[in-house]
Write an enzyme that holds these catalytic residues in place. Sequence first.
Site, mmCIF file in Angstrom:
data_model
loop_
_atom_site.group_PDB
_atom_site.id
_atom_site.type_symbol
_atom_site.label_atom_id
_atom_site.label_comp_id
_atom_site.label_asym_id
_atom_site.label_seq_id
_atom_site.Cartn_x
_atom_site.Cartn_y
_atom_site.Cartn_z
ATOM 1 C CE LYS A 120 -46.371 32.000 6.903
ATOM 2 N NZ LYS A 120 -44.884 31.947 6.245
ATOM 3 C CB CYS A 129 -42.202 33.779 10.573
ATOM 4 S SG CYS A 129 -41.795 34.938 10.259
HETATM 5 N N1 SAJ Z 1 -33.431 27.813 15.405
HETATM 6 C C1 SAJ Z 1 -32.983 26.724 16.199
HETATM 7 N N2 SAJ Z 1 -32.801 25.615 15.391
HETATM 8 C C2 SAJ Z 1 -32.413 25.432 14.311
HETATM 9 C C3 SAJ Z 1 -33.320 26.197 13.613
HETATM 10 C C4 SAJ Z 1 -33.718 27.629 13.880
HETATM 11 O O1 SAJ Z 1 -32.868 27.009 17.411
HETATM 12 O O2 SAJ Z 1 -32.357 24.152 13.517
HETATM 13 C C5 SAJ Z 1 -34.255 28.777 15.558
HETATM 14 C C6 SAJ Z 1 -32.962 30.392 15.133
HETATM 15 O O3 SAJ Z 1 -31.510 30.254 15.716
HETATM 16 C C7 SAJ Z 1 -33.974 31.199 14.877
HETATM 17 C C8 SAJ Z 1 -35.513 30.911 14.927
HETATM 18 O O4 SAJ Z 1 -35.430 28.903 15.057
HETATM 19 O O5 SAJ Z 1 -33.771 32.201 16.582
HETATM 20 C C9 SAJ Z 1 -36.233 30.588 13.696
HETATM 21 O O6 SAJ Z 1 -35.193 30.925 12.534
HETATM 22 P P1 SAJ Z 1 -35.981 29.586 11.266
HETATM 23 O O7 SAJ Z 1 -34.487 29.554 10.095
HETATM 24 O O8 SAJ Z 1 -36.152 28.548 11.245
HETATM 25 O O9 SAJ Z 1 -36.687 30.589 10.311
HETATM 26 P P2 SAJ Z 1 -36.919 32.227 10.213
HETATM 27 O O10 SAJ Z 1 -37.562 33.282 11.340
HETATM 28 O O11 SAJ Z 1 -35.739 32.766 9.707
HETATM 29 O O12 SAJ Z 1 -38.153 32.050 9.017
HETATM 30 C C10 SAJ Z 1 -39.470 30.665 9.596
HETATM 31 C C11 SAJ Z 1 -39.125 30.709 7.917
HETATM 32 N N3 SAJ Z 1 -40.413 28.887 8.651
HETATM 33 C C12 SAJ Z 1 -39.686 27.508 7.975
HETATM 34 O O13 SAJ Z 1 -38.505 27.371 7.685
HETATM 35 C C13 SAJ Z 1 -41.097 26.673 8.145
HETATM 36 C C14 SAJ Z 1 -40.172 30.724 6.980
HETATM 37 O O14 SAJ Z 1 -39.310 29.678 5.214
HETATM 38 C C15 SAJ Z 1 -40.709 30.877 6.737
HETATM 39 O O15 SAJ Z 1 -41.369 32.046 5.822
HETATM 40 C C16 SAJ Z 1 -40.846 32.596 7.936
HETATM 41 O O16 SAJ Z 1 -40.644 32.337 8.846
HETATM 42 C C17 SAJ Z 1 -42.111 33.109 8.191
HETATM 43 O O17 SAJ Z 1 -41.726 34.705 7.531
HETATM 44 O O18 SAJ Z 1 -43.260 32.478 7.877
#
Ligand code: SAJ
Length: 448
Positions: free
Chosen positions: A209, A263
């Site tokens: 995780k 997260c």
């Molecule tokens: N982000 C970027 N560039 C990208 C992708 C995302 O800057 O290319 C930023 C987003 O804008 C945001 C942040 O990253 O601020 C996180 O967003 P996210 O969509 O990547 O992830 P979360 O936090 O919404 O959800 C994550 C997910 N984990 C992964 O993709 C590895 C989700 O599957 C998990 O269940 C969740 O964390 C959790 O609860 O742990």
Amino acid sequence: MAEICVYGLGYVGLPTASLLATAGFQVLGIDVNQQVVEALQEGRTCLKEAGLATVVSAAFSSGNLVAATRGEASEIFVICVPTPTSADPKTGEHGVDLRAVESVARAIAPLIQPGNLVILESTSPVGTTRNVVGRIIAEGSGLKPGVDFDLCYCPERVLPGNTITELVTNSRTIGGFTPEAAHRAKAMYERFCQGNMTITDDQTAELCKLMENTYRDVNIAVANVFARIAEEVGVDIWKAIEFANLHPRVKILSPGPGVGGHCIPVDPWFLIEAYPEISGLLRESRHVNDTQGKRMLDRLMATGQLAAGDKLAILGCAYKCDIDDPRESPAFLLAEAALEAGLKPAIHDPVVEPGEHHGFTRTHTVSNDLESVLDGAAAAVLVTEHKQYRTLSSRSFSDHMPGRLVGDCRNWLNHSSLTLAGFTVVTIGIGGTEVRETRGAAKRVAHA
Ligand code: SAJ
């Protein structure tokens, strides 16, 4: 008597309890917050998630889900409480706060009976299942994990905004303290989860995780470092990434204002805190992602069109697009850097609840009224790529703000129309824009 007690009725616990109830289990959902419990008993939830209200109301009206502030004897105990980190203001290092998990383990100890199953879902440092949950329950009950009761670590992987669908369809890693415990937990999750279930031990599942979210943080940091290099070189990182991703084994993520949510910016600290000597790459990635907003601010100020005393409009404080969740939003880091620089930040978001929200070092006021946020601003900077911002025209800005400076952290706005209208546009990952001065900038220099 309940068959399953689910501790924590938040973003993960409530949908999980509801899905277990609609799958036919008698579920008792427990939350320490009396208001949360009362609201659920009256059929209300403040969590806005697609499909959640329907599942929650189906679970309560079936009679299979009941909410309370205290647990009771049950066959299975599922722990879904928060495991936040808090930063040391002097060093910036984060420490993990396991008090909620410890308190639930203490609450389960007097309730547990031989043969019960305890599942930890909360993201936790490696070893928490056996060394914290297992140990506390054993000390309080005299029962041994793996001998008298079963113990598992089973994290979720849901993407906020799509929780219900992902809880049902995502694959899961089931980490048993013993193989028997894992098989039992798998049988429970199979009642509502259609994804693959991989069985392993508790410590492997815990590390798994943490690696998933840390991997994403480091990869976003890589994209942000590439963006910084492109800014120096004077090329467009967005095009460069598009071309690099044509390679069959390359998938560079999108640069941006940093990483928000509860997260991804948090979970790497579980590893950094436990293994400081060998996790330099992870710490540096956190630093890169946390300083993206400050870097954008420096570039905006370097144009000469934004200076101490000016108003800065910040567009978007949901931590990612098209959701209303502002937790750990990079917009707050940017606002705090702006305050440090003597600016007056004003924050707009079309979907986040208006009013006061906790940032990192202070609270911030969020408004749903774009015109009032732009009114009088020397510059505006887009942080979140909400669909509502896609159609912003140069008039949307020029009708309300006197400044002619726009920052774009997501490459989301119509740059050619803004430039044609006399705006200086500073975009993350696109170099050279800050040297292009407009009449507004020239005026400010002359005035100074
Ligand atoms: N982000 C970027 N560039 C990208 C992708 C995302 O800057 O290319 C930023 C987003 O804008 C945001 C942040 O990253 O601020 C996180 O967003 P996210 O969509 O990547 O992830 P979360 O936090 O919404 O959800 C994550 C997910 N984990 C992964 O993709 C590895 C989700 O599957 C998990 O269940 C969740 O964390 C959790 O609860 O742990």
